[in-house]
Design a protein around this motif. Sequence first.
Motif, PDB file in Angstrom:
ATOM      1  N   LEU A  27       0.860  -1.241   0.168  1.00 20.86           N
ATOM      2  CA  LEU A  27      -0.040   0.096   0.073  1.00 20.86           C
ATOM      3  C   LEU A  27       0.914   1.307  -0.023  1.00 20.86           C
ATOM      4  O   LEU A  27       0.487   2.286  -0.661  1.00 20.86           O
ATOM      5  CB  LEU A  27      -0.911  -0.249   1.141  1.00 20.86           C
ATOM      6  N   ALA A  28       1.921   1.185   0.766  1.00 19.62           N
ATOM      7  CA  ALA A  28       2.904   2.473   0.778  1.00 19.62           C
ATOM      8  C   ALA A  28       3.436   2.698  -0.735  1.00 19.62           C
ATOM      9  O   ALA A  28       3.299   3.923  -0.939  1.00 19.62           O
ATOM     10  CB  ALA A  28       3.857   2.047   1.668  1.00 19.62           C
ATOM     11  N   PRO A  29       3.977   2.099  -1.563  1.00 22.72           N
ATOM     12  CA  PRO A  29       4.416   1.944  -2.885  1.00 22.72           C
ATOM     13  C   PRO A  29       3.044   2.818  -3.726  1.00 22.72           C
ATOM     14  O   PRO A  29       3.405   3.514  -4.642  1.00 22.72           O
ATOM     15  CB  PRO A  29       4.791   0.982  -3.346  1.00 22.72           C
ATOM     16  N   ILE A  30       2.090   2.104  -3.499  1.00 25.87           N
ATOM     17  CA  ILE A  30       0.979   2.580  -4.171  1.00 25.87           C
ATOM     18  C   ILE A  30       0.390   3.994  -3.806  1.00 25.87           C
ATOM     19  O   ILE A  30       0.177   4.932  -4.926  1.00 25.87           O
ATOM     20  CB  ILE A  30      -0.460   1.757  -3.881  1.00 25.87           C
ATOM     21  N   ALA A  31       0.591   4.459  -2.691  1.00 26.00           N
ATOM     22  CA  ALA A  31       0.188   5.752  -2.127  1.00 26.00           C
ATOM     23  C   ALA A  31       1.289   6.659  -2.805  1.00 26.00           C
ATOM     24  O   ALA A  31       0.881   7.813  -3.297  1.00 26.00           O
ATOM     25  CB  ALA A  31       0.251   5.835  -0.618  1.00 26.00           C
ATOM     26  N   PHE A  32       2.599   6.186  -2.849  1.00 25.55           N
ATOM     27  CA  PHE A  32       3.765   6.884  -3.285  1.00 25.55           C
ATOM     28  C   PHE A  32       3.322   7.405  -4.652  1.00 25.55           C
ATOM     29  O   PHE A  32       3.519   8.478  -5.082  1.00 25.55           O
ATOM     30  CB  PHE A  32       4.864   6.305  -2.962  1.00 25.55           C
ATOM     31  N   VAL A  33       2.979   6.237  -5.417  1.00 24.51           N
ATOM     32  CA  VAL A  33       2.841   6.503  -6.908  1.00 24.51           C
ATOM     33  C   VAL A  33       1.577   7.583  -7.272  1.00 24.51           C
ATOM     34  O   VAL A  33       1.793   8.269  -8.036  1.00 24.51           O
ATOM     35  CB  VAL A  33       2.560   5.341  -7.978  1.00 24.51           C
ATOM     36  N   TYR A  34       0.669   7.197  -6.602  1.00 25.74           N
ATOM     37  CA  TYR A  34      -0.791   8.155  -6.704  1.00 25.74           C
ATOM     38  C   TYR A  34      -0.394   9.552  -6.317  1.00 25.74           C
ATOM     39  O   TYR A  34      -0.507  10.612  -6.956  1.00 25.74           O
ATOM     40  CB  TYR A  34      -1.799   7.733  -5.816  1.00 25.74           C
ATOM     41  N   PHE A  35       0.328   9.523  -5.283  1.00 20.14           N
ATOM     42  CA  PHE A  35       0.757  11.132  -4.791  1.00 20.14           C
ATOM     43  C   PHE A  35       1.644  11.844  -5.940  1.00 20.14           C
ATOM     44  O   PHE A  35       1.280  12.773  -6.229  1.00 20.14           O
ATOM     45  CB  PHE A  35       1.615  11.040  -3.381  1.00 20.14           C
ATOM     46  N   ARG A  36       2.561  11.304  -6.418  1.00 22.29           N
ATOM     47  CA  ARG A  36       3.469  11.684  -7.261  1.00 22.29           C
ATOM     48  C   ARG A  36       2.751  12.062  -8.652  1.00 22.29           C
ATOM     49  O   ARG A  36       2.870  13.219  -9.061  1.00 22.29           O
ATOM     50  CB  ARG A  36       4.683  10.737  -7.932  1.00 22.29           C
ATOM     51  N   VAL A  37       1.698  11.248  -8.931  1.00 24.06           N
ATOM     52  CA  VAL A  37       0.855  11.494 -10.247  1.00 24.06           C
ATOM     53  C   VAL A  37       0.120  12.638  -9.847  1.00 24.06           C
ATOM     54  O   VAL A  37       0.012  13.488 -10.684  1.00 24.06           O
ATOM     55  CB  VAL A  37       0.033  10.265 -10.593  1.00 24.06           C
ATOM     56  N   PHE A  38      -0.437  12.623  -8.815  1.00 26.63           N
ATOM     57  CA  PHE A  38      -1.553  13.865  -8.637  1.00 26.63           C
ATOM     58  C   PHE A  38      -0.685  15.194  -8.434  1.00 26.63           C
ATOM     59  O   PHE A  38      -0.960  16.280  -8.658  1.00 26.63           O
ATOM     60  CB  PHE A  38      -2.450  13.739  -7.394  1.00 26.63           C
ATOM     61  N   ASP A  39       0.532  15.140  -7.889  1.00 34.77           N
ATOM     62  CA  ASP A  39       1.538  16.274  -7.516  1.00 34.77           C
ATOM     63  C   ASP A  39       1.916  16.797  -8.763  1.00 34.77           C
ATOM     64  O   ASP A  39       2.230  17.962  -9.217  1.00 34.77           O
ATOM     65  CB  ASP A  39       2.582  16.088  -6.545  1.00 34.77           C
ATOM     66  N   ILE A  40       2.287  16.080  -9.761  1.00 39.72           N
ATOM     67  CA  ILE A  40       2.985  16.525 -11.036  1.00 39.72           C
ATOM     68  C   ILE A  40       1.880  16.689 -12.211  1.00 39.72           C
ATOM     69  O   ILE A  40       1.935  17.911 -12.797  1.00 39.72           O
ATOM     70  CB  ILE A  40       3.786  15.206 -11.612  1.00 39.72           C
ATOM     71  N   TRP A  41       0.777  15.973 -12.212  1.00 39.49           N
ATOM     72  CA  TRP A  41      -0.177  16.248 -13.122  1.00 39.49           C
ATOM     73  C   TRP A  41      -0.983  17.530 -12.892  1.00 39.49           C
ATOM     74  O   TRP A  41      -1.690  18.082 -13.520  1.00 39.49           O
ATOM     75  CB  TRP A  41      -1.055  14.930 -13.288  1.00 39.49           C
ATOM     76  N   LYS A  42      -1.145  17.445 -11.469  1.00 41.34           N
ATOM     77  CA  LYS A  42      -2.010  18.887 -10.941  1.00 41.34           C
ATOM     78  C   LYS A  42      -3.472  18.865 -11.496  1.00 41.34           C
ATOM     79  O   LYS A  42      -3.910  19.819 -11.880  1.00 41.34           O
ATOM     80  CB  LYS A  42      -1.465  19.875 -11.062  1.00 41.34           C
ATOM     81  N   PRO A  43      -4.199  17.761 -11.535  1.00 40.51           N
ATOM     82  CA  PRO A  43      -5.693  17.967 -11.873  1.00 40.51           C
ATOM     83  C   PRO A  43      -6.539  18.730 -11.123  1.00 40.51           C
ATOM     84  O   PRO A  43      -6.398  18.889  -9.929  1.00 40.51           O
ATOM     85  CB  PRO A  43      -6.196  16.409 -12.145  1.00 40.51           C
TER      86      PRO A  43
END
Length: 159
Positions: free
Chosen positions: A97-113
């Motif tokens: 779960l921690a790596p999944i949270a990391f990936v989602y956070f980076r996606v939302f932080d970089i993409w900034k929808p």
Amino acid sequence: MRKLFLTVFYSGLSPKAPGTVGSFVALILGVLLLQYIPESTMFLLAFLISVIAVREINKYEKEIGEHDSKEIVIDELAGMWIALSICGITAENMYYLAPIAFVYFRVFDIWKPSVIGRIDKNVKGGWGVMGDDIVAGLAAGIATSGTYFLIEKYILPII
């Protein structure tokens, strides 16, 4: 001390991808902390750190004359800890779960929808630096929780 705090132990000074490096350091610190404190305490710590960071970022931006410097990664720590604290992480599921949270956070932080991007563009000062990552952390935590539900319902029964 301000630079140590804002760069999360100087991880924000990485020459390549300081936001990702800072997020990874935050992930490691968060996973270690969760061995000793409940998720609710981590959630509150993230908001306490955010309030302190806003003040320190405002001072730092005046000193260096730049808004949202890449070396400031305390916002990544706050966002990552929010994601970890609301995603349903436990000692049993932490390793996936921690790596999944990391990936989602980076996606939302970089993409900034959506609202994340509007906060990033329109809010100035410390709240502008922290706000988009706080909301990205909330979105990442919710997405991680949803992914965890799907894993539990459809993948784990097969294994």
